[in-house]
Design a protein around this motif. Structure first.
Motif, short mmCIF file in Angstrom:
data_model
loop_
_atom_site.label_atom_id
_atom_site.label_comp_id
_atom_site.label_asym_id
_atom_site.label_seq_id
_atom_site.Cartn_x
_atom_site.Cartn_y
_atom_site.Cartn_z
N ARG A 122 25.22 20.35 54.36
CA ARG A 122 24.61 20.81 53.10
C ARG A 122 25.24 22.08 52.56
N VAL A 123 25.99 22.78 53.40
CA VAL A 123 26.70 23.97 52.92
C VAL A 123 28.13 23.95 53.45
N HIS A 124 29.02 24.64 52.75
CA HIS A 124 30.39 24.85 53.19
C HIS A 124 30.51 26.26 53.77
N ASN A 125 31.08 26.36 54.94
CA ASN A 125 31.44 27.66 55.51
C ASN A 125 32.89 27.93 55.14
N LEU A 126 33.13 28.90 54.25
CA LEU A 126 34.47 29.17 53.76
C LEU A 126 35.23 30.13 54.66
#
Length: 365
Positions: free
Chosen positions: A352-356
């Protein structure tokens, strides 16, 4: 093709002495590849081969065993595409130095679809990761098949995005593609996932050929040669990705680059490409327009990100497609960084989220 003929194709390719189109010309002077391989000096020069090349061929062919090359092909369960066969990629035939043959594992049919190269630096910034994720996703959404080099960094992001979407991708390696030799080793599992997802890994190097420094520029000419165009999402001034871009120019293919912050060295290469005439890309439409391709999906659907708890909802409400640091999220939620980090890890595992990287996050759409 019979094994008797194939083993000599493999041997000639391993020798790397004849340029491809010259090879096909010389081959016509002999009844078979076996006759060519075993030819005398006089027979070779009669086939319009120069004295120097003929001497080099006679002196080095004894170092290669055609039977052994064929055994390696079957031992490591590899397939091969030969230059003079109709299933050899047509765009690759157009470049000045196409390989005599390509070793491959996976779905060869995608090599005849619309391919598009996406490359960049190994050591990316959070900005580079974010734009590579977003643009690769849009390229996939428009049914262009991404091509990259399975290297660490941007290449890995490109291939992993395709795998996550169960979409095919083409990985071009600068080494053998047998299980023991795939490089980098940290991407071995990713290579297997590419094959499982109807993609393909290819190389001009035979089984057990290690990844040597000079192989990578040669590999880059294939990445661009297979593709309608090449996009560099982030690159330093001396990045290998720029070699791929230069090959694309030589091959009369389109070159695209994403502009980046002038304060970041990771954008020096892409910004300079744009100065030199590369097409600026800020959305996928820039690519589609330049390649004269219709947009397959006019309106992209945003994924419904449904939280599993009030705690997740609180964090998701702070995220968007814009990068946000964990400190900002913790401050807005009035929670400790340790707590927010744990929640973000769960959200990342749920897709559900991107870790950049560098503690920056975006909402996955």
């Amino acid at each position: 093709m019979q094994n008797q003929e194939l083993k000599y194709w493999l041997a000639f390719a391993k020798l790397s002495l004849f340029r491809n189109k010259h090879f096909l010309f010389h081959k016509n002077f002999f009844d078979s590849l076996a006759d060519f391989w075993n030819a005398s000096f006089d027979a070779l020069t009669d086939a319009k081969i120069t004295d120097q090349v003929a001497h080099n061929f006679i002196n080095t062919r004894s170092t290669i065993n055609p039977e052994q090359e064929l055994e390696y092909l079957y031992k490591y369960n590899l397939d091969v595409l030969l230059f003079d066969e109709p299933n050899y990629p047509s765009l690759l035939k157009e470049i000045s130095s196409p390989p005599l043959l390509l070793f491959y594992r996976g779905n060869k049919e995608i090599l005849h679809q619309q391919l598009f190269a996406i490359v960049g630096t190994r050591k990316f910034s959070s900005y580079g990761k974010q734009i590579t994720l977003q643009l690769t996703q849009k390229v996939v959404d428009n049914n262009l098949i991404p091509v990259s080099g399975l290297a660490l960094g941007i290449d890995t992001i490109v291939h992993q995005t395709c795998v996550n979407n169960h979409f095919p991708t083409v990985a071009v390696l600068g080494c053998g593609i047998d299980d023991n030799t795939i490089y980098p080793r940290s991407n071995y599992r990713l290579a297997q996932e590419i094959i499982k997802n109807n993609g393909i890994i290819i190389s001009e190097y035979s089984a057990q050929t290690e990844a040597l420094k000079h192989h990578f520029p040669a590999r880059n000419r294939l990445i661009s040669g297979l593709s309608l165009g090449t996009l560099v999402t982030e690159a330093r001034q001396k990045s290998g990705a720029l070699i791929t871009a230069h090959f694309a120019l030589e091959q009369n293919r389109e070159v695209f680059a994403v502009p980046g912050p002038i304060t970041q060295s990771t954008s020096d290469g892409t910004n300079n490409l744009i100065k030199l005439g590369a097409k600026t890309v800020t959305t996928v439409q820039d690519i589609l327009d330049e390649l004269n391709l219709p947009q397959k999906i006019a309106i992209q659907k945003t994924r419904n990100v449904v939280p599993d708890s009030p705690e997740e909802l609180e964090i998701l409400n702070q995220l968007s497609s814009e990068s946000k640091h964990i400190n900002q999220i913790a401050l807005a939620c009035k929670k400790s960084i340790t707590y927010i980090n744990a929640q973000l890890l769960l959200l990342e595992m749920k897709g559900r989220v991107h870790n950049l990287g560098n503690m920056h996050f975006t909402l996955k759409t």
